[in-house]
Write a protein that holds these residues in place. Structure first.
Motif, PDB file in Angstrom:
ATOM      1  N   GLN A  85       0.819  -1.216   0.000  1.00 28.42           N
ATOM      2  CA  GLN A  85       0.000   0.000   0.000  1.00 28.42           C
ATOM      3  C   GLN A  85       0.852   1.265   0.000  1.00 28.42           C
ATOM      4  O   GLN A  85       0.318   2.375   0.074  1.00 28.42           O
ATOM      5  CB  GLN A  85      -0.906   0.013   1.237  1.00 28.42           C
ATOM      6  N   GLU A  89       1.041   3.679  -7.304  1.00 32.48           N
ATOM      7  CA  GLU A  89       1.147   2.764  -8.443  1.00 32.48           C
ATOM      8  C   GLU A  89       1.003   1.294  -8.046  1.00 32.48           C
ATOM      9  O   GLU A  89       0.841   0.434  -8.908  1.00 32.48           O
ATOM     10  CB  GLU A  89       2.468   2.970  -9.191  1.00 32.48           C
ATOM     11  N   TYR A  90       1.070   1.013  -6.744  1.00 33.12           N
ATOM     12  CA  TYR A  90       0.848  -0.357  -6.280  1.00 33.12           C
ATOM     13  C   TYR A  90      -0.641  -0.666  -6.090  1.00 33.12           C
ATOM     14  O   TYR A  90      -1.012  -1.829  -5.965  1.00 33.12           O
ATOM     15  CB  TYR A  90       1.547  -0.595  -4.937  1.00 33.12           C
ATOM     16  N   THR A  91      -1.461   0.358  -6.027  1.00 31.05           N
ATOM     17  CA  THR A  91      -2.858   0.171  -5.619  1.00 31.05           C
ATOM     18  C   THR A  91      -3.875   0.562  -6.679  1.00 31.05           C
ATOM     19  O   THR A  91      -5.063   0.286  -6.522  1.00 31.05           O
ATOM     20  CB  THR A  91      -3.152   0.983  -4.342  1.00 31.05           C
ATOM     21  N   THR A  92      -3.448   1.237  -7.743  1.00 31.23           N
ATOM     22  CA  THR A  92      -4.397   1.685  -8.761  1.00 31.23           C
ATOM     23  C   THR A  92      -4.066   1.051 -10.098  1.00 31.23           C
ATOM     24  O   THR A  92      -2.904   0.844 -10.441  1.00 31.23           O
ATOM     25  CB  THR A  92      -4.364   3.218  -8.904  1.00 31.23           C
ATOM     26  N   SER A  95      -3.852  -5.417 -12.652  1.00 30.40           N
ATOM     27  CA  SER A  95      -2.859  -6.202 -11.916  1.00 30.40           C
ATOM     28  C   SER A  95      -1.491  -6.187 -12.580  1.00 30.40           C
ATOM     29  O   SER A  95      -0.468  -6.207 -11.887  1.00 30.40           O
ATOM     30  CB  SER A  95      -3.350  -7.645 -11.758  1.00 30.40           C
ATOM     31  N   ARG A  98       0.468  -2.879 -11.901  1.00 30.03           N
ATOM     32  CA  ARG A  98       0.777  -2.839 -10.466  1.00 30.03           C
ATOM     33  C   ARG A  98       1.870  -3.845 -10.123  1.00 30.03           C
ATOM     34  O   ARG A  98       2.761  -3.572  -9.312  1.00 30.03           O
ATOM     35  CB  ARG A  98      -0.488  -3.113  -9.645  1.00 30.03           C
ATOM     36  N   ALA A 101       5.222  -2.448 -11.085  1.00 25.80           N
ATOM     37  CA  ALA A 101       5.695  -1.458 -10.121  1.00 25.80           C
ATOM     38  C   ALA A 101       6.240  -2.133  -8.870  1.00 25.80           C
ATOM     39  O   ALA A 101       7.293  -1.742  -8.341  1.00 25.80           O
ATOM     40  CB  ALA A 101       4.557  -0.503  -9.766  1.00 25.80           C
ATOM     41  N   ALA A 149      -0.972  -7.411  -2.485  1.00 25.77           N
ATOM     42  CA  ALA A 149      -1.622  -6.427  -3.334  1.00 25.77           C
ATOM     43  C   ALA A 149      -2.836  -7.000  -4.065  1.00 25.77           C
ATOM     44  O   ALA A 149      -3.436  -6.308  -4.905  1.00 25.77           O
ATOM     45  CB  ALA A 149      -0.616  -5.888  -4.351  1.00 25.77           C
TER      46      ALA A 149
END
Length: 345
Positions: A85, A89-92, A95, A98, A101, A149
């Motif tokens: 989190q 870029e990890y959350t939006t 897959s 993300r 990233a 994630a």
């Protein structure tokens, strides 16, 4: 009260000595098969060998994963949840972007300082802070990050030595927007792409390209800010081609379940090999399914034979250990009983 006469006690003592000698012989045989360390990996792989499959049997989507594939359902640790989190870029997005990233977040150093073979959290810290870690460390830590994630991954391996310790492991990510798998080799810093479209290929598509079953893929640098496994592109291609007949899929991605098992965690402090043996006994070590080819048939047969011998050795060891325990107790308790009888107790 039964008291064993001296002559019978002597025979029991001799039998115990023979039993212990056989027990030692079995143990020495197993240990002799585990050196060097690449052979210890072969023993582990033999124990978890779970048959052969065709590429068509491995083309399933996560929603249709085989019932016995060990999909991770455990909650990720707070450590990895926080990491997953940490940046937008990890959350939006989908897959695949993300996952890329998250993958780049592991490639801060890539200094080739050797394997870590520790728990997930320590491995992550040593990868990003010290540049340590081999392909297996990267594959496990990335699997943990991806799960935290909400991204589904698989782990692929290929061997150079008949499924022993000389080989490579990398990840495959489920692209939920495109509805397909995409391979990513974080340790070597590569993607495998279609020569015309530039689209990242799945592991099976890349394997097919290596075997000449489709146009040859391009091996491209994934992260321009990190080193690549091979400076000369032709050497990278030769590396992957060298293992193209010995591919296998690890039948599970439940790294948190394995890492969090109390027995595995405790014994992991002794050594990585002891940890993996504990994981096998505890049933949390994923099995391996080999893609059989005409070239790999003899190697697979050898692994199946080795598995049979290891199972036989384990059964013999347990039987001999049980007999030693019984004989030892008899010899230990009988003098105590005899002494009590002599004193009228």
């Amino acid at each position: 009260m039964l008291v064993i006469p001296p002559r019978q006690r002597m025979w029991l003592a001799q039998l115990l000595k023979l039993d212990l000698a056989l027990l030692l012989l079995v143990l020495v045989w197993v240990l002799s098969q585990a050196f060097p360390s690449s052979e210890a990996v072969r023993l582990r792989n033999a124990l978890v060998l779970d048959g052969v499959v065709s590429p068509a049997q491995l083309a399933w989507a996560p929603a249709q994963a085989p019932a016995d594939f060990r999909l991770e359902h455990a909650q990720p640790s707070a450590f990895f949840s926080t990491l997953a989190q940490a940046r937008p870029e990890y959350t939006t997005g989908g897959s695949w972007p993300r996952a890329q990233a998250l993958g780049r977040s592991l490639q801060v150093k890539l200094d080739d300082k050797g394997p870590i073979m520790k728990g997930l959290e320590e491995s992550y810290t040593r990868i990003v802070a010290q540049g340590e870690g081999y392909c297996g460390d990267f594959a496990d830590v990335f699997t943990a990050l991806a799960h935290a994630a909400g991204i589904v991954t698989r782990q692929w391996s290929f061997s150079f030595d008949g499924y022993g310790g000389h080989g490579h492991i990398f990840n495959e990510v489920w692209d939920d927007q495109a509805g397909k798998w995409r391979a990513i080799d974080l340790y070597n810093n590569y993607l495998f792409v279609d020569p015309d479209s530039g689209e990242a290929l799945s592991a099976l598509e890349f394997r097919a390209a290596l075997r000449g079953e489709r146009p040859m893929a391009r091996i491209v640098q994934f992260n321009p800010d990190a080193r690549v496994g091979f400076v000369i592109p032709e050497k990278a291609l030769a590396y992957y081609r060298n293992g193209m007949d010995q591919w296998y899929l690890w039948w599970g991605n439940d790294v948190f379940s394995a890492n969090g098992n109390p027995t595995v965690e405790a014994l992991g402090k002794i050594s990585r090999h002891v940890e993996q043996l504990a994981a096998i006994i505890e049933g949390v070590q994923p099995r391996m399914r080999i893609i059989e080819t005409p070239e790999s048939g003899a190697r697979i047969a050898h692994m199946e034979q080795l598995k049979g011998r290891l199972i036989l050795a384990a059964e013999a060891f347990c039987a001999l250990a049980a007999l030693a325990l019984v004989l030892g107790l008899l010899l230990l308790l009988q003098p105590m009983k005899a002494e009590r009888v002599a004193h009228g107790r």
